[in-house]
Enzyme design. Sequence first.
Site, PDB file in Angstrom:
ATOM      1  N   GLU A 213     -40.908-104.994 -85.754  1.00 21.99           N
ATOM      2  CA  GLU A 213     -41.219-103.729 -86.432  1.00 21.99           C
ATOM      3  C   GLU A 213     -40.800-103.723 -87.896  1.00 21.99           C
ATOM      4  OE1 GLU A 213     -40.480-100.006 -84.579  1.00 21.99           O
ATOM      5  OE2 GLU A 213     -41.914-100.451 -82.995  1.00 21.99           O
ATOM      6  N   GLU A 402     -44.525-103.925 -77.110  1.00 21.62           N
ATOM      7  CA  GLU A 402     -43.826-102.702 -76.705  1.00 21.62           C
ATOM      8  C   GLU A 402     -44.851-101.609 -76.457  1.00 21.62           C
ATOM      9  OE1 GLU A 402     -40.628-101.039 -79.071  1.00 21.62           O
ATOM     10  OE2 GLU A 402     -39.879-103.054 -79.524  1.00 21.62           O
TER      11      GLU A 402
HETATM   12  C1  NOJ Z   1     -39.608 -99.549 -81.294  1.00 22.38           C
HETATM   13  C2  NOJ Z   1     -38.372-100.341 -81.446  1.00 22.38           C
HETATM   14  O1  NOJ Z   1     -38.664-101.699 -81.573  1.00 22.38           O
HETATM   15  C3  NOJ Z   1     -37.358-100.102 -80.337  1.00 22.38           C
HETATM   16  O2  NOJ Z   1     -36.157-100.631 -80.760  1.00 22.38           O
HETATM   17  C4  NOJ Z   1     -37.290 -98.623 -80.054  1.00 22.38           C
HETATM   18  O3  NOJ Z   1     -36.255 -98.305 -79.183  1.00 22.38           O
HETATM   19  C5  NOJ Z   1     -38.611 -98.178 -79.490  1.00 22.38           C
HETATM   20  N1  NOJ Z   1     -39.651 -98.417 -80.472  1.00 22.38           N
HETATM   21  C6  NOJ Z   1     -38.675 -96.694 -79.105  1.00 22.38           C
HETATM   22  O4  NOJ Z   1     -38.481 -95.906 -80.222  1.00 22.38           O
END
Ligand code: NOJ
Length: 496
Positions: A213, A402
């Site tokens: 991210e 994710e």
């Molecule tokens: C993206 C992130 O990579 C992760 O660390 C986070 O907990 C989740 N989204 C949910 O917000």
Amino acid sequence: MRPNNETSRRDFIKLGGTAAIGLSAINLIGCKNEAPSSEEKNHSQVDHNRKFPDNFVWGTATAAYQVEGAVKEDGRGVSIWDTYSKIPGKIMHNDNGDVACDMYHRYKEDVQLMKSIYAGAYRFSISWPRIFPNATGAPNPKGLDFYNRLIDELLANGITPYATLYHWDLPQILQDKYGGWQSKETAKAFAEYATYVTEKISDRVKHYFTLNEFYSFTDLSYGLGQLAPGLKLPQKGIYQVRHNAVLAHGMGVQAMRQVAKSPIEIGVAENIVTAVPVIETKKNIDAAKKATRELNAGLLTVMMEGKYTDNYLKSMGADAPEFTDEELKLIGSPLDFVGINVYFANNYVQAADNEAGYELIPHAKDHPTMASPWHRISPESLYWAPKLVKELWNVKQVYITENGCGTTDELTNEGKILDTDRVMFLKNYLTQLHRATTEGIPVKGYFHWSLMDNFEWIYGYGIRFGLFYMNYKTLERTPKLSAEYFKNVASSNTLL
Ligand code: NOJ
């Protein structure tokens, strides 16, 4: 993770005390590791139309700082998240990751949780300050030992490890010395760290994500000041931070390929800015494709193309970062797959008669959200994101690195967690993912965020993303209804 200050305050209030409830979680939902029931088999035999492709990877994901705890153990160095989470008022309830889910000590139990829901892959991140307490220089063998134990345990249980090398826990020393991602020194240090880790684990780990991210650890962290280290740099500084981050990725890819002990596959795990055609007409679909390329110009697009788009260069003007052609070449190093974290439609898009060829339509006021205020429910994002990535850059393999949702999970009187909200979320999102695979979009796997409730950055333990409920007092893990749902889908490889 797309927090914003206004709404987080509201949530701090709404969620007051949730994480502190010391209810004893009772394991009521049967998630034993057993072969799919005949009912599951029958279902999959009968309804071929709902099958996912053969060998589709069903996995779960976590990140080091969010689950490991043990922050002072076995020689681990300090990360920017250790520092940031200790600043009063930065994190809901002033929570921190000191203990988190204590996975550092409970990883064997957690591997069994994965197995119990038929998750055949696990995406975890490696904590850079555990491996190099001072970011570079002398490695800390005990830090590496932990990941060796984890990897061996996964493999012994038939679960394929997918390693992420950077999930935001930058060694504090790089922040202090160079301003962290403001400097190309941090990119160089990342490549050194990535080289070392690859040398040590590539005999067993075949799949890697360089950094997770980019937008979160660049813009949200150095521009909007919402995530560690909490800086609010002017626009020029943000462009440079973005450039240094993608440079780290490119340098890492090159270095890792040179030292791998056996063939490995490398990609990114990027929270692509999604653009969804508001009405699926041919014109709007073309517009969404153009928008996807431009909205990701400083991050995913430059990694895929090795150049900044003309529009992006124009918009940066005199604020453009310092970069060379050689750096752009590194940044565009070919990848084996693209990983995208997809939670929602960042933008609805329609065709427009303007230079860009598209316009963004703001979300309506009443657009429904999950517990995280940024999380607007939009299942179709899980169709459009992989489809447009494939079409724009002719990508051969896409992973959903994710997807999932945050809830506040109340326990029933019997101690069950009947998270019908997450089950609803999953049914709808997976329907769209299935739509993508049936059209031949090469999605190879899906990693659910997250295996278990964990430290949700500025929301601390107040928002829960897990398939397993975490009792933060006893650290007992309990499967939610959604774990049962995931198990049924993964074991039958079928949309249910
Ligand atoms: C993206 C992130 O990579 C992760 O660390 C986070 O907990 C989740 N989204 C949910 O917000």
